[in-house]
Design a protein around this motif. Structure first.
Motif, PDB file in Angstrom:
ATOM      1  N   TYR A 164      -1.626   4.698   8.212  1.00 24.31           N
ATOM      2  CA  TYR A 164      -1.034   5.234   7.159  1.00 24.31           C
ATOM      3  C   TYR A 164      -2.406   6.277   6.109  1.00 24.31           C
ATOM      4  O   TYR A 164      -3.307   5.209   6.088  1.00 24.31           O
ATOM      5  N   GLY A 165      -2.025   6.233   5.525  1.00 22.32           N
ATOM      6  CA  GLY A 165      -2.943   6.951   4.131  1.00 22.32           C
ATOM      7  C   GLY A 165      -2.752   8.047   3.170  1.00 22.32           C
ATOM      8  O   GLY A 165      -1.416   8.505   3.679  1.00 22.32           O
ATOM      9  N   THR A 214       0.497  -1.562   0.187  1.00 22.80           N
ATOM     10  CA  THR A 214      -0.023   0.115  -0.110  1.00 22.80           C
ATOM     11  C   THR A 214       1.117   1.494   0.076  1.00 22.80           C
ATOM     12  O   THR A 214       0.381   2.297  -0.683  1.00 22.80           O
ATOM     13  N   LEU A 238      -5.875   4.158   5.091  1.00 21.76           N
ATOM     14  CA  LEU A 238      -5.385   3.485   3.854  1.00 21.76           C
ATOM     15  C   LEU A 238      -5.051   2.128   4.580  1.00 21.76           C
ATOM     16  O   LEU A 238      -5.439   0.817   4.347  1.00 21.76           O
ATOM     17  N   GLU A 267      -7.672   9.929   2.897  1.00 20.42           N
ATOM     18  CA  GLU A 267      -8.145   9.056   2.935  1.00 20.42           C
ATOM     19  C   GLU A 267      -7.630   8.144   4.305  1.00 20.42           C
ATOM     20  O   GLU A 267      -5.988   8.048   3.966  1.00 20.42           O
ATOM     21  N   THR A 321       1.779   4.248  -3.078  1.00 20.17           N
ATOM     22  CA  THR A 321       0.629   5.606  -3.370  1.00 20.17           C
ATOM     23  C   THR A 321       2.603   6.761  -3.015  1.00 20.17           C
ATOM     24  O   THR A 321       1.846   7.765  -2.609  1.00 20.17           O
TER      25      THR A 321
END
Lengths: 404, 404
Positions: B292-293, B19, B278, B276, B23
């Motif tokens: 985490y986001g 993830t 994640l 957001e 990103t």
């Protein structure tokens, strides 16, 4: 016209390195610097804990501060405790936990008096102002005692410690903002040669650009040195001698070019005049024309003028020297195994340093000759062929030290 | 009083890393910087040779420029050549070498017209103005042709190349003073927590010093990032939200503390409001409470507050993320094999990250718990116990990743 003399007595690679390490003395100078910039530096004094860590008894978990005895049997029968309040991080509660009661507590918060353990939130259910405890805890569970980690007065780090990010964190935990570290080696890098011109300037016929002062600066900095790159000095006895003498207040002087045997190669003579030549010429290929000596206790290197020779000797001789001066741990140079792409015959009677490019596990030699720049541009690393090597067959496994 | 909720869905270590890497996009920003500071940076444009290297035909050795044909048979009979002069480095000679004559020449000097080879000084004897040649040379011997190494117009380095000292030297050889490189990741490191105090300030009851912003800064810088360490922000929704929103112009925002499940752990909520989330919670020990986001395309990490957890997750998650953003080659973390000093049982159902100290080839676990500072101060590195591990017996071999 002065006669040219070939090198007479080449020293072995081992002897050269031994001579260098004997004379590049670790630096005793101490600086007090901010811990924020101290990573990679070397501690110059012992660190004793001036406080305990943790500085108070605290919860190690998010949950409820309880009296452990109240929870015994919680896995067999329903135990509910009255919730008296909450302790946030950074708060000191003046509430006391009594039998049958509990206080909600966040990780890291000081334990309230009366309580001797913490039930993790995972093992509770909230029913309005009552907390259902689903697992018992023993006294002391999920509680960090004051000084559990470090007791005031403990010797935490010792002189000579290499400051990793973890050790920087330790200093911060003790409240230190500054720390004593050994000075970094201050190095004068002096490009020499009548034909050498700084990049960006015009190139007249017969002239080439200075390469070595840039590669030397990059390598030395990567190994902990503080580098001053000097302007180019021509092949003139008094200009060179003046420059060297003025640079002797540095911890190390590194010249490039001017260590070959040509008529204008004056460095050995000048070094002999201002100090002592310890060797001139090494049994290594490329890199034979390397000069080393000491003047006013300052090590002076005369690196070969050819870029590839200068680079390889920087890795072989300068890196260990500068790391020792800076009290850095030995370089863990990164190596990979690869198969050699073609048969290599060593006929030189010298140790050979061969640049290679690695593709799909195959090491392709890219070394043309010691003057070639492309051998540096396309190389991923190098292999060393020992002096007593006869031949390496195609497909033989070789250890490649990566350029990093 | 808001209820505390335990973590509900922990993601696996692999899923978390996937993830993150999906990103943390490599940076496209380009800077033009001096080659003197470009080592370790990543090339952002192709480098074509704007000139040939060498830029002229030159001698590769110290010796005498000759007509090779004059030397044939020199190993069998005495051949003497008339010495017409000398060419110093950087000089262009207007003399021409004719049959039976030679000119003394230094390594790197332009070849005089007429001559087609160089006899090394080692294979000559000087007799006043005549030179005795003791070995023959073939035409072209010891001469570097113009463009032999790089021909004008050649593609020498390509976009994405990692600038080693050798490649810096290549740029210098071409006369470049500046070079286009990709920007370094600019990272905001924000320590949070009501109980956190900056080192150097007074510690009141219930307070501890900020550790994580210093360890994070040191690690991120070591992997190519440019770090701004922010002041400490308390556990206040609007102060935290303001700070995060103002930091979103950075390439990455890294917060420490505030990602646990306590009442005041607001970060997940704020990140959900400005962007957001994640994942929140990873199957790893220590380091579970990791958030985490992404907000406005900027990756936002909420690192665990405990120093050891924060440190290990920095190595496991932040280092690959920041290296990918900065287009750095993957970290070659240095590892050594050691025997474990005692039996280890993994009972956590999480991947475990265990700090160890190495003495005489034995790895001694120094991990106490995730709040312990000494586990960082005395550790040389760490071992990773996989999630499916049952037990490691005393004396088993383990791979230790060194803290460097």
């Amino acid at each position: 016209m002065k006669e040219m003399e070939p090198f007479k007595l080449l020293v072995s690679h081992e002897k050269a390195k031994e001579t260098i390490l004997k004379t590049c003395i670790p630096i005793d100078r101490i600086e007090n610097i901010s811990i924020a910039g101290a990573s990679g530096r070397v501690l110059a004094s012992d660190v004793k804990a001036n406080r305990s860590v943790p500085p108070f008894e605290r919860s190690a978990m998010d949950g409820y501060a309880v009296i452990a005895e109240d929870t015994f049997g919680a896995d067999e029968s329903e135990i509910k405790l009255e919730l008296d309040g909450v302790i946030h991080a950074g708060e000191v509660s003046d509430q006391e936990v009594s039998r049958g009661h509990c206080i909600q507590i966040a990780t890291g918060s000081p334990m309230p008096s009366g309580a001797n353990s913490v039930v993790m939130v995972e093992y509770t259910e909230r029913h309005e102002d009552r907390i259902l405890v689903t697992r018992p805890v023993y006294p002391g569970a999920n509680v960090s005692k004051k000084g559990e980690d470090i007791v005031e007065g403990d010797l935490v780090l010792t002189t000579g410690a290499w400051l990793t990010p973890a050790k920087i964190g330790t200093l911060a935990a003790l409240g230190w903002t500054h720390v004593d570290v050994f000075g970094r080696p201050r190095i004068a890098v002096i490009p020499t040669g009548e034909e050498i011109v700084a990049p960006g300037e015009n190139l007249n016929p017969g002239q080439i650009y200075d390469v070595n002062s840039f590669t030397l600066e990059a390598i030395l900095q990567a190994h902990g040195a503080q580098v001053d790159r000097f302007g180019i000095v021509g092949d003139d006895y008094s200009a060179l001698k003046d420059t060297i003498e003025k640079a002797l207040h540095y911890d190390m002087v590194v010249l490039s070019g001017g260590s070959s045997v040509g008529e204008k190669d004056l460095l050995a003579g000048i070094l002999g005049d201002v100090g002592e030549v310890l060797f001139h010429g090494v049994q290594i290929k490329p890199g034979k024309p390397t000069l080393y000596g000491v003047a006013q206790s300052t090590p002076v290197f005369g690196m070969p003028g050819y870029p590839t020779s200068c680079l390889s000797n920087a890795y072989i001789f300068l890196v260990p020297a500068v790391r020792q001066m800076g009290r850095q741990p030995p370089a863990h140079q990164k190596t990979v195994l690869a198969k050699i792409s073609k048969r290599l015959v060593s006929a030189s009677g010298r140790m050979q340093f061969l640049t290679v490019r690695i593709r799909n596990g195959i090491a392709h030699p890219v070394y043309k000759h010691s003057g070639a720049i492309t051998s540096m541009a396309t190389a991923d690393g190098y292999i060393i062929l020992p002096i007593n090597l006869d031949v390496i067959e195609e497909g033989d496994s070789v250890e490649v030290t990566l350029f990093e």
